[in-house]
Design an enzyme around this catalytic site. Structure first.
Site, short mmCIF file in Angstrom:
data_model
loop_
_atom_site.label_atom_id
_atom_site.label_comp_id
_atom_site.label_asym_id
_atom_site.label_seq_id
_atom_site.Cartn_x
_atom_site.Cartn_y
_atom_site.Cartn_z
N SER A 142 66.15 22.25 61.43
CA SER A 142 66.56 20.85 61.42
C SER A 142 68.07 20.77 61.47
O SER A 142 68.77 21.68 61.01
CB SER A 142 66.06 20.16 60.14
OG SER A 142 66.59 18.85 60.03
N TYR A 155 65.17 20.34 51.07
CA TYR A 155 64.88 20.29 52.49
C TYR A 155 66.04 20.89 53.29
O TYR A 155 65.84 21.76 54.15
CB TYR A 155 64.63 18.86 52.94
CG TYR A 155 64.19 18.75 54.39
CD1 TYR A 155 62.87 19.00 54.75
CD2 TYR A 155 65.10 18.41 55.40
CE1 TYR A 155 62.46 18.90 56.07
CE2 TYR A 155 64.70 18.31 56.72
CZ TYR A 155 63.38 18.56 57.05
OH TYR A 155 62.99 18.48 58.36
#
Length: 249
Positions: A142, A155
């Site tokens: 990401s 995350y």
């Protein structure tokens, strides 16, 4: 139909919805046999029913944070196919909270799926990928590995770790005939496009918010023979957002 992956078997984790489902569909359209490893049984069944219209697809209910379940998946794949040609480590999720309220159970849950799970699946499927060499692993990281919104601690850390794991695996597995790369998606909208505003699209240099198919196309390229000299790389697919300088007005 593009048959570039005919007679190739690909595993997609988290393939029941969103990006993973689009990736599975992309490989099916390219002629591959696809195995979806999905934690949510309902999502796995529904995806399997709809994707079966595109080609041979198998849904398996697997929590990739559970070593026993991943071992069972590897044993089933060995019995069913005996060989693999590609693995897309897509499964992952995030929890947002203030640092004061973020619990260690939340931290461990995110890290165990996003980072530990990718390593665990790669490790257990390695013998089958070796048999299918030249083979490819693509880790879905990401842009949060290099930029954050408040409260995305686990995350962001997991996706940064996944990018580092990618180059480590590439160096380690290259001599065994396996290339390993990662993709860092930016804003990929997985629900109704009507929910988006004009300003959402305009803030991207390419003029639109990303779609799951954008990531599917990137996976198809990195897993293909055309990318045979690419390993240990991270491909950012974000419409240019991470290179855009932003000033407060």
């Amino acid at each position: 139909m593009n048959q570039g992956f005919a007679d190739r078997t690909i595993v997609v984790t988290g393939g029941g919805r969103g990006i993973g489902r689009a990736v599975a569909a992309g490989f099916l359209r390219a002629g591959a046999t696809v195995v979806i490893a999905e934690r949510d049984q309902g999502a796995a069944l529904e995806a399997g029913r709809q994707l079966a219209l595109l080609g041979p697809v198998h849904g398996r209910v697997v929590d990739i944070a559970c070593e026993r379940q991943v071992r069972d998946l590897a044993a089933w794949l060995a019995e069913e196919f005996g060989v693999l040609h590609g693995l897309i480590n897509n499964a992952g999720f995030g929890i947002s909270a203030s640092m004061d309220s973020f619990t260690m159970d939340q931290w461990d849950t995110v890290m165990n799926t996003n980072l530990r799970g990718a390593f665990l699946v790669s490790k257990q499927l390695l013998p089958l990928l070796e048999k299918g060499a030249p083979a490819s692993i693509v880790n879905i990281a990401s842009t949060r590995a290099v930029m954050s919104e408040p409260g995305t601690f686990a995350y962001s850390a997991s996706k940064g770790g996944l990018r580092s794991l990618t180059h480590s695996m590439a160096v380690s597995l290259g001599p065994r005939g396996i290339r390993v790369n990662s993709i860092s998606p930016g804003w990929i909208h997985t629900s109704d496009a009507a929910d988006l505003r004009d300003v959402d699209h305009r803030q991207h240099p390419v003029g639109r918010v990303g779609r799951p198919d954008d990531i599917a196309e990137a996976c198809l390229f990195l897993a293909s023979k055309q990318a045979g000299f690419i390993t240990g790389a991270n491909l950012t697919v974000d419409g240019g957002m991470t290179v855009k300088m932003i000033y407060e007005e």
